[in-house]
Design an enzyme around this catalytic site. Structure first.
Site, PDB file in Angstrom:
ATOM      1  N   GLY A  53       0.354   9.185   9.684  1.00 54.57           N
ATOM      2  CA  GLY A  53       0.352   9.106   8.211  1.00 54.57           C
ATOM      3  C   GLY A  53       0.902  10.361   7.566  1.00 54.57           C
ATOM      4  O   GLY A  53       2.077  10.675   7.690  1.00 54.57           O
TER       5      GLY A  53
ATOM      6  N   LYS B   6       2.725   4.691  18.627  1.00 60.16           N
ATOM      7  CA  LYS B   6       2.893   6.030  18.064  1.00 60.16           C
ATOM      8  C   LYS B   6       3.122   7.049  19.185  1.00 60.16           C
ATOM      9  O   LYS B   6       3.917   7.982  19.028  1.00 60.16           O
ATOM     10  CB  LYS B   6       1.660   6.403  17.234  1.00 60.16           C
ATOM     11  CG  LYS B   6       1.493   5.518  15.991  1.00 60.16           C
ATOM     12  CD  LYS B   6       0.117   5.700  15.357  1.00 60.16           C
ATOM     13  CE  LYS B   6      -0.084   4.847  14.127  1.00 60.16           C
ATOM     14  NZ  LYS B   6      -1.485   4.797  13.670  1.00 60.16           N
TER      15      LYS B   6
ATOM     16  N   GLU C 127       8.895  10.279   9.605  1.00 57.04           N
ATOM     17  CA  GLU C 127       7.687  11.109   9.717  1.00 57.04           C
ATOM     18  C   GLU C 127       6.404  10.293   9.534  1.00 57.04           C
ATOM     19  O   GLU C 127       5.404  10.494  10.220  1.00 57.04           O
ATOM     20  CB  GLU C 127       7.745  12.232   8.666  1.00 57.04           C
ATOM     21  CG  GLU C 127       6.579  13.183   8.676  1.00 57.04           C
ATOM     22  CD  GLU C 127       6.497  14.006   9.957  1.00 57.04           C
ATOM     23  OE1 GLU C 127       7.348  14.858  10.178  1.00 57.04           O
ATOM     24  OE2 GLU C 127       5.556  13.775  10.737  1.00 57.04           O
TER      25      GLU C 127
ATOM     26  N   GLY D 198     -11.962  -2.153   4.985  1.00 53.51           N
ATOM     27  CA  GLY D 198     -10.501  -2.213   4.912  1.00 53.51           C
ATOM     28  C   GLY D 198      -9.801  -1.267   5.874  1.00 53.51           C
ATOM     29  O   GLY D 198      -8.586  -1.107   5.813  1.00 53.51           O
TER      30      GLY D 198
ATOM     31  N   LYS E 173       6.183   2.154  12.494  1.00 46.62           N
ATOM     32  CA  LYS E 173       6.063   2.590  13.903  1.00 46.62           C
ATOM     33  C   LYS E 173       6.371   1.467  14.871  1.00 46.62           C
ATOM     34  O   LYS E 173       6.910   1.693  15.953  1.00 46.62           O
ATOM     35  CB  LYS E 173       4.668   3.144  14.170  1.00 46.62           C
ATOM     36  CG  LYS E 173       3.558   2.112  14.124  1.00 46.62           C
ATOM     37  CD  LYS E 173       2.489   2.448  13.153  1.00 46.62           C
ATOM     38  CE  LYS E 173       1.660   1.244  12.810  1.00 46.62           C
ATOM     39  NZ  LYS E 173       0.766   1.443  11.717  1.00 46.62           N
TER      40      LYS E 173
ATOM     41  N   THR F 273       0.831  -1.214   0.000  1.00 39.70           N
ATOM     42  CA  THR F 273       0.000   0.000   0.000  1.00 39.70           C
ATOM     43  C   THR F 273       0.866   1.265   0.000  1.00 39.70           C
ATOM     44  O   THR F 273       0.697   2.154  -0.849  1.00 39.70           O
ATOM     45  CB  THR F 273      -0.897   0.008   1.270  1.00 39.70           C
ATOM     46  OG1 THR F 273      -1.617  -1.214   1.307  1.00 39.70           O
ATOM     47  CG2 THR F 273      -1.846   1.172   1.279  1.00 39.70           C
TER      48      THR F 273
ATOM     49  N   ILE G 115       0.270  13.466   8.277  1.00 42.82           N
ATOM     50  CA  ILE G 115       0.313  14.691   9.101  1.00 42.82           C
ATOM     51  C   ILE G 115       1.765  14.999   9.474  1.00 42.82           C
ATOM     52  O   ILE G 115       2.451  14.137  10.024  1.00 42.82           O
ATOM     53  CB  ILE G 115      -0.507  14.507  10.401  1.00 42.82           C
ATOM     54  CG1 ILE G 115      -1.950  14.121  10.090  1.00 42.82           C
ATOM     55  CG2 ILE G 115      -0.448  15.753  11.259  1.00 42.82           C
ATOM     56  CD1 ILE G 115      -2.774  13.771  11.327  1.00 42.82           C
TER      57      ILE G 115
ATOM     58  N   VAL H  71       3.987   8.096  12.379  1.00 38.96           N
ATOM     59  CA  VAL H  71       2.900   8.594  13.239  1.00 38.96           C
ATOM     60  C   VAL H  71       2.026   9.546  12.436  1.00 38.96           C
ATOM     61  O   VAL H  71       2.521  10.481  11.809  1.00 38.96           O
ATOM     62  CB  VAL H  71       3.443   9.355  14.466  1.00 38.96           C
ATOM     63  CG1 VAL H  71       2.287   9.808  15.360  1.00 38.96           C
ATOM     64  CG2 VAL H  71       4.413   8.508  15.256  1.00 38.96           C
TER      65      VAL H  71
HETATM   66  P1  NAP Z   1       1.696  -3.804   2.929  1.00 39.49           P
HETATM   67  O1  NAP Z   1       0.627  -3.297   2.048  1.00 39.49           O
HETATM   68  O2  NAP Z   1       1.535  -5.140   3.573  1.00 39.49           O
HETATM   69  O3  NAP Z   1       3.061  -3.767   2.091  1.00 39.49           O
HETATM   70  C1  NAP Z   1       4.247  -4.354   2.522  1.00 39.49           C
HETATM   71  C2  NAP Z   1       4.877  -5.028   1.326  1.00 39.49           C
HETATM   72  O4  NAP Z   1       6.183  -5.471   1.685  1.00 39.49           O
HETATM   73  C3  NAP Z   1       4.082  -6.261   0.864  1.00 39.49           C
HETATM   74  O5  NAP Z   1       4.039  -6.313  -0.542  1.00 39.49           O
HETATM   75  C4  NAP Z   1       4.900  -7.396   1.463  1.00 39.49           C
HETATM   76  O6  NAP Z   1       4.766  -8.595   0.784  1.00 39.49           O
HETATM   77  C5  NAP Z   1       6.302  -6.847   1.338  1.00 39.49           C
HETATM   78  N1  NAP Z   1       7.220  -7.500   2.269  1.00 39.49           N
HETATM   79  C6  NAP Z   1       7.064  -7.645   3.606  1.00 39.49           C
HETATM   80  N2  NAP Z   1       8.119  -8.302   4.125  1.00 39.49           N
HETATM   81  C7  NAP Z   1       8.945  -8.574   3.092  1.00 39.49           C
HETATM   82  C8  NAP Z   1      10.188  -9.236   2.984  1.00 39.49           C
HETATM   83  N3  NAP Z   1      10.796  -9.764   4.065  1.00 39.49           N
HETATM   84  N4  NAP Z   1      10.772  -9.337   1.779  1.00 39.49           N
HETATM   85  C9  NAP Z   1      10.161  -8.816   0.676  1.00 39.49           C
HETATM   86  N5  NAP Z   1       8.977  -8.187   0.704  1.00 39.49           N
HETATM   87  C10 NAP Z   1       8.375  -8.061   1.907  1.00 39.49           C
HETATM   88  O7  NAP Z   1       1.978  -2.780   4.119  1.00 39.49           O
HETATM   89  P2  NAP Z   1       1.737  -1.202   4.088  1.00 39.49           P
HETATM   90  O8  NAP Z   1       0.337  -0.931   4.490  1.00 39.49           O
HETATM   91  O9  NAP Z   1       2.252  -0.636   2.816  1.00 39.49           O
HETATM   92  O10 NAP Z   1       2.635  -0.744   5.323  1.00 39.49           O
HETATM   93  C11 NAP Z   1       4.038  -0.652   5.207  1.00 39.49           C
HETATM   94  C12 NAP Z   1       4.607   0.031   6.454  1.00 39.49           C
HETATM   95  O11 NAP Z   1       4.064   1.337   6.556  1.00 39.49           O
HETATM   96  C13 NAP Z   1       4.276  -0.662   7.779  1.00 39.49           C
HETATM   97  O12 NAP Z   1       5.361  -0.504   8.662  1.00 39.49           O
HETATM   98  C14 NAP Z   1       3.083   0.121   8.306  1.00 39.49           C
HETATM   99  O13 NAP Z   1       2.956   0.086   9.719  1.00 39.49           O
HETATM  100  C15 NAP Z   1       3.453   1.511   7.840  1.00 39.49           C
HETATM  101  N6  NAP Z   1       2.321   2.406   7.671  1.00 39.49           N
HETATM  102  C16 NAP Z   1       1.280   2.046   6.889  1.00 39.49           C
HETATM  103  C17 NAP Z   1       0.221   2.917   6.708  1.00 39.49           C
HETATM  104  C18 NAP Z   1      -0.924   2.578   5.806  1.00 39.49           C
HETATM  105  O14 NAP Z   1      -1.805   3.412   5.613  1.00 39.49           O
HETATM  106  N7  NAP Z   1      -0.957   1.388   5.203  1.00 39.49           N
HETATM  107  C19 NAP Z   1       0.231   4.165   7.368  1.00 39.49           C
HETATM  108  C20 NAP Z   1       1.330   4.517   8.149  1.00 39.49           C
HETATM  109  C21 NAP Z   1       2.377   3.627   8.315  1.00 39.49           C
HETATM  110  P3  NAP Z   1       3.635  -9.647   1.281  1.00 39.49           P
HETATM  111  O15 NAP Z   1       2.329  -9.003   0.991  1.00 39.49           O
HETATM  112  O16 NAP Z   1       3.921 -10.863   0.496  1.00 39.49           O
HETATM  113  O17 NAP Z   1       3.863  -9.838   2.751  1.00 39.49           O
HETATM  114  N1  HSE Z   2      -3.994   0.930  11.718  1.00 41.66           N
HETATM  115  C1  HSE Z   2      -3.696   2.334  11.726  1.00 41.66           C
HETATM  116  C2  HSE Z   2      -4.959   3.131  12.033  1.00 41.66           C
HETATM  117  C3  HSE Z   2      -3.169   2.839  10.384  1.00 41.66           C
HETATM  118  O1  HSE Z   2      -6.063   2.591  12.091  1.00 41.66           O
HETATM  119  O2  HSE Z   2      -4.808   4.323  12.245  1.00 41.66           O
HETATM  120  C4  HSE Z   2      -1.693   2.653  10.209  1.00 41.66           C
HETATM  121  O3  HSE Z   2      -0.947   3.387  11.149  1.00 41.66           O
END
Ligand code: NAP
Ligand code: HSE
Length: 430
Positions: free
Chosen positions: A132, A203, A127, A185, A103, A12, A134, A130
């Protein structure tokens, strides 16, 4: 010379980073006077359909990204603790600066990673970890650096804010709204880290460490989730001119710092009370600036990507001015933590009692013995001979409240204590 970027994880957030770097390339060039190129991306899945294209290597071999000498900046958006921690350490050892949104990792291993970045004179920015999109970490580290920060209150989990908003506005039950949040989702299939408050606690550990210049570990944060909040509690809160939010609270007082995540009854007049749905906000009070509030989308591909790409641009400017690692770890102090029993708040206590003479008077006496007085009382008849009572106390020590609760549990006219919720309001300072 272009600056080359390697990305770990194309999910994502990773796809959001790619899109922003591509779609906003002209603005990014104008602001940095530098071409940023994505050289390689690591992901386990090389074939999944993704809504992006580009002239980069997509690989499942970490060394092709981490050890590429042409890559200057690594973006870690894989998530999880390992191998993300090892990959970041390896990237730093190979002379690359790092941006992460992780985080979980920063809350647990931020100290180690920042020390490693300092040791090699590279940047580690986070940044996006915590709130997203902001801008709060740079705000605390840079824009508010002239202040002594006294209070930081945040709605920093979108899933729980979505659930509590829908319960408050639509009078729906917790379990029903949680199921809807999962369908949309917002909530994971296993929503425990959001609804039990752990995501917000991670966070908050990051924010409090920065706000107070003193390391706050995850284990230092008192955590309580939202699963006990009912439709009835939200209705009573509304009767009291308030709403209920999952708040992440950090305060710096003379006795030390307190850090807690729990549902809180908040007056509708508080700026955070109108932060609804999946939105996040962080309210920060500094001695010079006064009240400030930072509001926006706390998650999502592009909002989170926005914070990451801005961190990348910060690193680009550091590389250009040869001033890397200018503002890494800011935990220069070792402030004492307040004990939970010394937290000082007003409380909402919802009870089911026998509807008989002297019950209220006895309750008042039992609370008075713990040195607690009531600010207001709501009583509603329930089944035959039973009444529901909501007691609102004046601010008191949490330790005293526990003493009073122990006494009323032993009082035979009390049939059940159905909920106890802390208030968060200005009166608490009195
Ligand atoms: P995600 O959609 O699950 O994307 C992570 C990607 O990395 C997936 O394609 C995953 O593959 C791949 N991956 C994980 N471990 C791997 C490895 N060892 N080797 C190769 N590829 C690997 O997660 P995301 O939502 O983008 O979140 C990523 C980070 O951002 C997390 O730390 C999350 O806490 C942080 N974050 C996310 C959001 C949000 O809105 N989503 C907001 C703030 C912070 P698989 O699917 O095969 O596991
Ligand atoms: N799961 C978090 C939330 C999003 O609901 O705010 C990623 O930090």
């Amino acid at each position: 010379m272009p600056i080359q970027i390697g990305i770990l994880g194309l999910g994502t957030v990773g796809t959001g980073v790619v899109r922003i770097l591509q779609e906003n390339a002209t603005d990014i060039y104008t602001r940095t006077q530098c071409n940023l190129q994505i050289k390689a991306i690591l992901d386990r899945d090389l074939h999944r359909e993704r809504d992006i294209n580009g002239d980069f290597l997509l690989t499942d071999q970490p060394e092709k990204v981490l050890q590429d000498p042409e890559i200057d900046i690594i973006v870690e958006v894989m998530g999880g603790i390992e191998p993300a921690r090892t990959f970041i350490l390896e990237a730093l050892q190979h002379g690359k600066s790092v941006v992460t949104a992780n985080k979980d990792l920063i809350a647990l291993h931020g100290h180690e990673l920042l020390d490693a970045a300092n040791a090699v004179g590279k940047d580690l920015y986070f940044e996006a970890s915590v709130g997203g999109g902001i801008p709060i970490i740079a705000a605390l580290k840079e824009s508010l650096a002239a202040n002594h920060i006294t209070d930081l209150l945040g709605i920093i989990n979108g899933t729980t804010n979505y659930i509590l908003t829908a319960m408050a506005e639509q009078g729906r039950e917790y379990s029903e709204v949680l199921a809807e949040a999962q369908q949309l989702g917002y909530a994971e299939a296993d929503p425990s880290s959001d609804v039990d408050g752990l995501d917000a606690a991670r966070k908050l550990a990051i924010l409090a460490s920065i706000a107070f210049n003193s390391r706050v570990a995850l284990k230092d944060v008192f955590v309580e989730g939202i699963s006990k909040i009912t439709r009835e509690d939200l209705t009573y809160a509304a009767e009291l001119g308030c709403t209920i939010k999952l708040l992440a609270i950090a305060k710096h007082q003379n006795e030390g710092i307190e850090v807690r995540v729990h549902p809180a009854i908040l007056p509708l007049t508080h700026p955070l009370a109108s932060v609804n749905g999946v939105f996040n906000a962080i309210y920060v009070v500094g001695d010079a600036v006064g009240e400030t509030m930072f509001y926006g989308r706390g998650a999502g591909s592009l909002p989170t990507g926005s914070a990451i790409v801005s961190d990348i641009m910060r690193i680009v400017r550091n590389i250009q001015s040869n001033s890397t690692a200018s503002i890494n770890c800011t935990c220069y102090l070792d402030l004492p933590l307040k004990a939970v029993s010394d937290f000082h708040t007003a409380f909402y206590i919802r009870l089911l009692v026998k509807d008989e003479p002297r019950v209220l008077a006895t309750l008042a006496l039992l609370f008075a013995e713990a040195n607690i007085s009531f600010a207001s009382i709501i009583q509603k008849p329930r089944d035959e001979n039973q009444a529901e009572i909501v007691l609102v106390t004046h601010p008191c020590r949490e330790g005293s409240l526990q003493e009073a609760l122990d006494s009323i549990k032993a009082y035979s006219k009390v049939l059940s204590i159905d909920n106890v919720i802390r208030f968060e309001n200005e009166d608490q300072k009195a």
